[in-house]
Design an enzyme around this catalytic site. Structure first.
Site, PDB file in Angstrom:
ATOM      1  N   ASP A 107       7.007   8.518  -6.503  1.00  0.00           N
ATOM      2  CA  ASP A 107       6.591   7.130  -6.344  1.00  0.00           C
ATOM      3  C   ASP A 107       7.645   6.232  -6.996  1.00  0.00           C
ATOM      4  O   ASP A 107       8.332   6.649  -7.926  1.00  0.00           O
ATOM      5  CB  ASP A 107       5.231   6.894  -6.997  1.00  0.00           C
ATOM      6  N   GLU A 108       7.765   5.011  -6.508  1.00  0.00           N
ATOM      7  CA  GLU A 108       8.723   4.025  -7.017  1.00  0.00           C
ATOM      8  C   GLU A 108      10.143   4.584  -6.992  1.00  0.00           C
ATOM      9  O   GLU A 108      10.919   4.446  -7.950  1.00  0.00           O
ATOM     10  CB  GLU A 108       8.329   3.552  -8.424  1.00  0.00           C
TER      11      GLU A 108
ATOM     12  N   CYS B 271       0.634 -17.703   4.248  1.00  0.00           N
ATOM     13  CA  CYS B 271       0.059 -17.983   5.570  1.00  0.00           C
ATOM     14  C   CYS B 271      -0.879 -16.908   6.110  1.00  0.00           C
ATOM     15  O   CYS B 271      -1.548 -17.128   7.111  1.00  0.00           O
ATOM     16  CB  CYS B 271       1.175 -18.224   6.591  1.00  0.00           C
TER      17      CYS B 271
ATOM     18  N   GLY C  81       0.785  -1.231   0.000  1.00  0.00           N
ATOM     19  CA  GLY C  81       0.000   0.000   0.000  1.00  0.00           C
ATOM     20  C   GLY C  81       0.817   1.280   0.000  1.00  0.00           C
ATOM     21  O   GLY C  81       0.323   2.334   0.395  1.00  0.00           O
ATOM     22  N   LYS C  82       2.054   1.222  -0.468  1.00  0.00           N
ATOM     23  CA  LYS C  82       2.923   2.409  -0.489  1.00  0.00           C
ATOM     24  C   LYS C  82       2.341   3.510  -1.367  1.00  0.00           C
ATOM     25  O   LYS C  82       2.244   4.658  -0.934  1.00  0.00           O
ATOM     26  CB  LYS C  82       4.321   2.036  -0.985  1.00  0.00           C
ATOM     27  N   SER C  83       1.960   3.180  -2.583  1.00  0.00           N
ATOM     28  CA  SER C  83       1.408   4.188  -3.490  1.00  0.00           C
ATOM     29  C   SER C  83       0.064   4.694  -2.985  1.00  0.00           C
ATOM     30  O   SER C  83      -0.255   5.879  -3.125  1.00  0.00           O
ATOM     31  CB  SER C  83       1.266   3.623  -4.903  1.00  0.00           C
TER      32      SER C  83
ATOM     33  N   GLN D 237      12.782   3.656  -5.653  1.00  0.00           N
ATOM     34  CA  GLN D 237      13.897   2.724  -5.793  1.00  0.00           C
ATOM     35  C   GLN D 237      14.433   2.700  -7.221  1.00  0.00           C
ATOM     36  O   GLN D 237      15.572   2.312  -7.447  1.00  0.00           O
ATOM     37  CB  GLN D 237      13.500   1.303  -5.346  1.00  0.00           C
TER      38      GLN D 237
ATOM     39  N   CYS E 266       5.844 -13.295   4.207  1.00  0.00           N
ATOM     40  CA  CYS E 266       6.486 -13.098   5.506  1.00  0.00           C
ATOM     41  C   CYS E 266       7.921 -13.633   5.365  1.00  0.00           C
ATOM     42  O   CYS E 266       8.253 -14.305   4.401  1.00  0.00           O
ATOM     43  CB  CYS E 266       5.736 -13.835   6.617  1.00  0.00           C
TER      44      CYS E 266
END
Length: 179
Positions: free
Chosen positions: A84-85, A144, A14-16, A87, A173
């Site tokens: 955004d993005e 999971c 949910g970063k964006s 990286q 995870c």
């Protein structure tokens, strides 16, 4: 008001969405903002930041990977600049963020903190170190159902940058990312 805020986490965390939520609040407060994304992120739109859930907002697309390209698009009265993005930007984005914040601008940055091999991704570690606020979001592990902090690549490609979505990546995870 001037500060650097970093929103990070795995894919599907949910970063964006959080970035767009903060910009929506800025709109309500009548703060002038501008949004940028790298050209290589063309998964859902070539001219907008788009979330996996379908939310979109127009943006400037950065093609050249140079500071000058960003600064030539920033208006004199802009109060908030968002990326955004992050990286996918080169290390020059660190200098851009520092220059903007020194000139009184609030900078909001969203991006993956780690690549699918678990290594720090691009300029994100430096941006996180400089930020006044770092928010690390989690997704849901697709194996999971627990909190997912890692991005699992379902393909054999070893390239660090492989732009994709759910066909290539899953949120996992730590336990299921390593297996």
């Amino acid at each position: 008001m001037s500060r650097i805020e970093v929103i990070c986490g795995s894919m599907f965390s949910g970063k964006s969405e959080e970035l767009l939520r903060r910009l929506k609040r800025a709109d309500i407060a009548k703060r002038k903002s501008q949004l940028f994304k790298p050209e290589c992120d063309n998964r859902y739109s070539t001219t907008e930041v788009a979330t996996h859930s379908g939310k979109k907002r127009s943006c400037h697309v950065v093609e050249s990977g140079r500071e000058e390209e960003i600064f030539k698009h920033i208006f004199y009265d802009t109060e908030i600049v968002a990326f955004d993005e992050a990286q996918f930007f080169g290390d020059y984005i660190v200098s851009v963020a520092n220059t903007l914040v020194r000139s009184g601008v609030r900078v909001i940055i969203a991006g993956l903190d780690m690549d699918s091999s678990g290594a720090p991704f691009g300029p994100m570690p430096k941006l996180m170190a400089l930020a006044e606020e770092v928010v690390k979001l989690t997704a849901v592990c697709e194996v999971c159902g627990e909190s997912a902090t890692h991005t699992y690549r379902k393909t054999k490609s070893k390239k660090q940058i492989l732009v994709g979505e759910a066909d290539i990546y899953e949120a996992r995870c730590r336990k299921h990312w390593q297996n």
